[in-house]
Design an enzyme around this catalytic site. Sequence first.
Site, PDB file in Angstrom:
ATOM      1  N   TYR A  61      36.271  57.486   5.018  1.00 52.60           N
ATOM      2  CA  TYR A  61      37.514  57.490   5.800  1.00 52.60           C
ATOM      3  C   TYR A  61      38.692  58.018   4.982  1.00 52.60           C
ATOM      4  O   TYR A  61      39.608  58.635   5.539  1.00 52.60           O
ATOM      5  CB  TYR A  61      37.796  56.095   6.378  1.00 52.60           C
ATOM      6  CG  TYR A  61      36.833  55.762   7.489  1.00 52.60           C
ATOM      7  CD1 TYR A  61      36.993  56.316   8.755  1.00 52.60           C
ATOM      8  CD2 TYR A  61      35.726  54.954   7.262  1.00 52.60           C
ATOM      9  CE1 TYR A  61      36.087  56.057   9.769  1.00 52.60           C
ATOM     10  CE2 TYR A  61      34.810  54.684   8.273  1.00 52.60           C
ATOM     11  CZ  TYR A  61      34.999  55.240   9.518  1.00 52.60           C
ATOM     12  OH  TYR A  61      34.092  54.999  10.522  1.00 52.60           O
ATOM     13  N   ASN A  97      40.168  59.046  19.701  1.00 50.32           N
ATOM     14  CA  ASN A  97      40.281  59.709  18.400  1.00 50.32           C
ATOM     15  C   ASN A  97      41.046  58.851  17.409  1.00 50.32           C
ATOM     16  O   ASN A  97      42.003  58.159  17.758  1.00 50.32           O
ATOM     17  CB  ASN A  97      40.970  61.063  18.557  1.00 50.32           C
ATOM     18  CG  ASN A  97      40.115  62.029  19.346  1.00 50.32           C
ATOM     19  OD1 ASN A  97      38.933  61.784  19.539  1.00 50.32           O
ATOM     20  ND2 ASN A  97      40.710  63.101  19.817  1.00 50.32           N
ATOM     21  N   HIS A 120      40.183  53.247  19.537  1.00 46.45           N
ATOM     22  CA  HIS A 120      39.232  53.079  18.422  1.00 46.45           C
ATOM     23  C   HIS A 120      39.934  53.015  17.069  1.00 46.45           C
ATOM     24  O   HIS A 120      39.289  53.224  16.037  1.00 46.45           O
ATOM     25  CB  HIS A 120      38.201  54.215  18.421  1.00 46.45           C
ATOM     26  CG  HIS A 120      37.228  54.120  19.560  1.00 46.45           C
ATOM     27  ND1 HIS A 120      36.399  55.159  19.946  1.00 46.45           N
ATOM     28  CD2 HIS A 120      36.950  53.107  20.408  1.00 46.45           C
ATOM     29  CE1 HIS A 120      35.672  54.773  20.981  1.00 46.45           C
ATOM     30  NE2 HIS A 120      35.989  53.542  21.279  1.00 46.45           N
ATOM     31  N   CYS A 128      43.633  44.356   7.329  1.00 47.75           N
ATOM     32  CA  CYS A 128      43.129  43.323   6.418  1.00 47.75           C
ATOM     33  C   CYS A 128      41.917  42.663   7.055  1.00 47.75           C
ATOM     34  O   CYS A 128      42.011  42.139   8.173  1.00 47.75           O
ATOM     35  CB  CYS A 128      44.205  42.278   6.122  1.00 47.75           C
ATOM     36  SG  CYS A 128      43.528  40.894   5.175  1.00 47.75           S
ATOM     37  N   CYS A 147      45.438  42.798   0.467  1.00 43.87           N
ATOM     38  CA  CYS A 147      46.517  42.348   1.355  1.00 43.87           C
ATOM     39  C   CYS A 147      47.241  41.171   0.682  1.00 43.87           C
ATOM     40  O   CYS A 147      46.674  40.521  -0.205  1.00 43.87           O
ATOM     41  CB  CYS A 147      45.877  41.915   2.671  1.00 43.87           C
ATOM     42  SG  CYS A 147      46.982  41.148   3.867  1.00 43.87           S
ATOM     43  N   SER A 186      31.997  63.190  25.026  1.00 41.52           N
ATOM     44  CA  SER A 186      30.598  63.403  25.395  1.00 41.52           C
ATOM     45  C   SER A 186      30.100  62.392  26.425  1.00 41.52           C
ATOM     46  O   SER A 186      29.034  62.576  26.993  1.00 41.52           O
ATOM     47  CB  SER A 186      29.726  63.309  24.142  1.00 41.52           C
ATOM     48  OG  SER A 186      29.894  62.047  23.536  1.00 41.52           O
ATOM     49  N   LEU A 211      33.989  71.087  27.065  1.00 39.08           N
ATOM     50  CA  LEU A 211      33.373  72.374  26.739  1.00 39.08           C
ATOM     51  C   LEU A 211      32.094  72.600  27.525  1.00 39.08           C
ATOM     52  O   LEU A 211      31.783  73.714  27.938  1.00 39.08           O
ATOM     53  CB  LEU A 211      33.088  72.420  25.228  1.00 39.08           C
ATOM     54  CG  LEU A 211      32.792  73.786  24.624  1.00 39.08           C
ATOM     55  CD1 LEU A 211      33.953  74.745  24.849  1.00 39.08           C
ATOM     56  CD2 LEU A 211      32.515  73.645  23.125  1.00 39.08           C
ATOM     57  N   GLU A 212      31.365  71.525  27.743  1.00 38.00           N
ATOM     58  CA  GLU A 212      30.070  71.595  28.438  1.00 38.00           C
ATOM     59  C   GLU A 212      29.949  70.339  29.300  1.00 38.00           C
ATOM     60  O   GLU A 212      30.724  69.399  29.092  1.00 38.00           O
ATOM     61  CB  GLU A 212      28.939  71.634  27.404  1.00 38.00           C
ATOM     62  CG  GLU A 212      28.951  70.371  26.548  1.00 38.00           C
ATOM     63  CD  GLU A 212      28.189  70.496  25.241  1.00 38.00           C
ATOM     64  OE1 GLU A 212      27.675  71.570  24.948  1.00 38.00           O
ATOM     65  OE2 GLU A 212      28.118  69.474  24.544  1.00 38.00           O
ATOM     66  N   ALA A 228      39.306  72.987  25.643  1.00 34.98           N
ATOM     67  CA  ALA A 228      40.460  72.163  26.032  1.00 34.98           C
ATOM     68  C   ALA A 228      41.773  72.888  25.751  1.00 34.98           C
ATOM     69  O   ALA A 228      42.743  72.735  26.499  1.00 34.98           O
ATOM     70  CB  ALA A 228      40.419  70.824  25.284  1.00 34.98           C
TER      71      ALA A 228
HETATM   72  P1  NAD Z   1      31.823  63.419  20.743  1.00 34.55           P
HETATM   73  O1  NAD Z   1      31.864  64.133  19.439  1.00 34.55           O
HETATM   74  O2  NAD Z   1      30.704  62.506  21.048  1.00 34.55           O
HETATM   75  O3  NAD Z   1      31.891  64.496  21.928  1.00 34.55           O
HETATM   76  C1  NAD Z   1      32.811  65.559  21.875  1.00 34.55           C
HETATM   77  C2  NAD Z   1      32.733  66.323  23.184  1.00 34.55           C
HETATM   78  O4  NAD Z   1      33.744  67.322  23.141  1.00 34.55           O
HETATM   79  C3  NAD Z   1      31.400  67.041  23.414  1.00 34.55           C
HETATM   80  O5  NAD Z   1      30.942  66.773  24.725  1.00 34.55           O
HETATM   81  C4  NAD Z   1      31.742  68.522  23.254  1.00 34.55           C
HETATM   82  O6  NAD Z   1      31.019  69.360  24.131  1.00 34.55           O
HETATM   83  C5  NAD Z   1      33.209  68.535  23.617  1.00 34.55           C
HETATM   84  N1  NAD Z   1      33.964  69.620  22.989  1.00 34.55           N
HETATM   85  C6  NAD Z   1      33.762  70.208  21.794  1.00 34.55           C
HETATM   86  N2  NAD Z   1      34.682  71.160  21.573  1.00 34.55           N
HETATM   87  C7  NAD Z   1      35.492  71.171  22.651  1.00 34.55           C
HETATM   88  C8  NAD Z   1      36.622  71.950  23.038  1.00 34.55           C
HETATM   89  N3  NAD Z   1      37.111  72.902  22.253  1.00 34.55           N
HETATM   90  N4  NAD Z   1      37.194  71.689  24.242  1.00 34.55           N
HETATM   91  C9  NAD Z   1      36.702  70.736  25.071  1.00 34.55           C
HETATM   92  N5  NAD Z   1      35.637  69.966  24.765  1.00 34.55           N
HETATM   93  C10 NAD Z   1      35.035  70.187  23.571  1.00 34.55           C
HETATM   94  O7  NAD Z   1      33.204  62.675  20.834  1.00 34.55           O
HETATM   95  P2  NAD Z   1      33.624  61.335  21.536  1.00 34.55           P
HETATM   96  O8  NAD Z   1      33.061  61.309  22.918  1.00 34.55           O
HETATM   97  O9  NAD Z   1      35.087  61.239  21.342  1.00 34.55           O
HETATM   98  O10 NAD Z   1      32.922  60.178  20.692  1.00 34.55           O
HETATM   99  C11 NAD Z   1      32.997  60.217  19.273  1.00 34.55           C
HETATM  100  C12 NAD Z   1      33.506  58.954  18.591  1.00 34.55           C
HETATM  101  O11 NAD Z   1      33.671  59.252  17.191  1.00 34.55           O
HETATM  102  C13 NAD Z   1      34.861  58.544  19.082  1.00 34.55           C
HETATM  103  O12 NAD Z   1      34.773  57.230  19.445  1.00 34.55           O
HETATM  104  C14 NAD Z   1      35.835  58.704  17.916  1.00 34.55           C
HETATM  105  O13 NAD Z   1      36.425  57.473  17.558  1.00 34.55           O
HETATM  106  C15 NAD Z   1      35.019  59.159  16.743  1.00 34.55           C
HETATM  107  N6  NAD Z   1      35.461  60.503  16.226  1.00 34.55           N
HETATM  108  C16 NAD Z   1      36.798  60.810  16.216  1.00 34.55           C
HETATM  109  C17 NAD Z   1      37.216  62.060  15.806  1.00 34.55           C
HETATM  110  C18 NAD Z   1      38.696  62.352  15.813  1.00 34.55           C
HETATM  111  O14 NAD Z   1      39.507  61.430  15.677  1.00 34.55           O
HETATM  112  N7  NAD Z   1      39.109  63.615  15.977  1.00 34.55           N
HETATM  113  C19 NAD Z   1      36.290  63.017  15.395  1.00 34.55           C
HETATM  114  C20 NAD Z   1      34.934  62.677  15.413  1.00 34.55           C
HETATM  115  C21 NAD Z   1      34.530  61.404  15.850  1.00 34.55           C
END
Ligand code: NAD
Length: 242
Positions: A61, A97, A120, A128, A147, A186, A211-212, A228
């Site tokens: 992290y 995110n 999340h 802490c 802490c 996803s 994206l898909e 997006a």
């Molecule tokens: P995921 O990675 O499981 O899914 C991402 C989705 O975004 C996929 O379906 C993919 O097809 C789509 N995607 C990829 N590029 C794209 C674009 N340019 N435009 C539109 N869609 C696009 O992500 P999730 O469903 O958020 O689950 C992942 C977990 O992991 C979350 O709970 C999160 O907390 C954590 N995570 C966070 C980050 C971040 O903060 N940026 C990054 C990775 C994982």
Amino acid sequence: MAGMVAAVIRNIVILTGAGISAESGVPTFRGPDGLWEGHRVEDVATPQAFRRDPVLVQRFYDARRAALVHVEPNPAHLALARLDREWTGDLLIVTQNVDDLHDRAAEPGHGRPARLVHMHGELKSALCGRCGATQPWDGDLTGADPCGCGGTLRPDIVWFGEMPYHMDRIDAAIAGCDLFVSIGTSGAVYPAAGFVDAARHAGARTLEINLEPSAGTQLFDEARHGPAGRLVPEWVDALLGG
Ligand code: NAD
């Protein structure tokens, strides 16, 4: 069509996932290899992993937090920040995110968007493990002082098996919304993946922008598939009437 939609829609809930940050250069989670930055989720995103190997988890992290200085909000984050400023009905942006790109998309001087929740947790916050206090955090947590209560600081991230934040506010917003939009997720991580069902039960219209096709794409009234960074500004422009 856009004008008609804007006339009947008042209360909106938007769920965002890793895909909205992909075009900023933040890797998604379930990429082609199913790993998060080369790690299995069980090794870095569970309480068990932190107990087993706290140094590995803190470093993972710390690296994600440090990488944030190299990325910027993209047009999708900026469009949602504009929606937050201009939409006069109810709005809640729920992000899965842990990055700070939605927060930074607000215009300078506006502070973080008031209608945004990080369900999340956030990379730029420390928690802490003993007293539960949180504090803003910019640097590394590896080797950080404990802490004030003596507890060990951990990333303020909701790991698998832990309770997401703000669920009461999110549930209430979904129960009262008439449009639910899911962007860049996803549909594989619960409870967020269940929000579309709850929105449908509340009578809301549902839209997927991804994206898909996501795992639950058939649950949405409408799905728009593409990046997006293009589709979200188009959708916001239409909603705000040009
Ligand atoms: P995921 O990675 O499981 O899914 C991402 C989705 O975004 C996929 O379906 C993919 O097809 C789509 N995607 C990829 N590029 C794209 C674009 N340019 N435009 C539109 N869609 C696009 O992500 P999730 O469903 O958020 O689950 C992942 C977990 O992991 C979350 O709970 C999160 O907390 C954590 N995570 C966070 C980050 C971040 O903060 N940026 C990054 C990775 C994982």
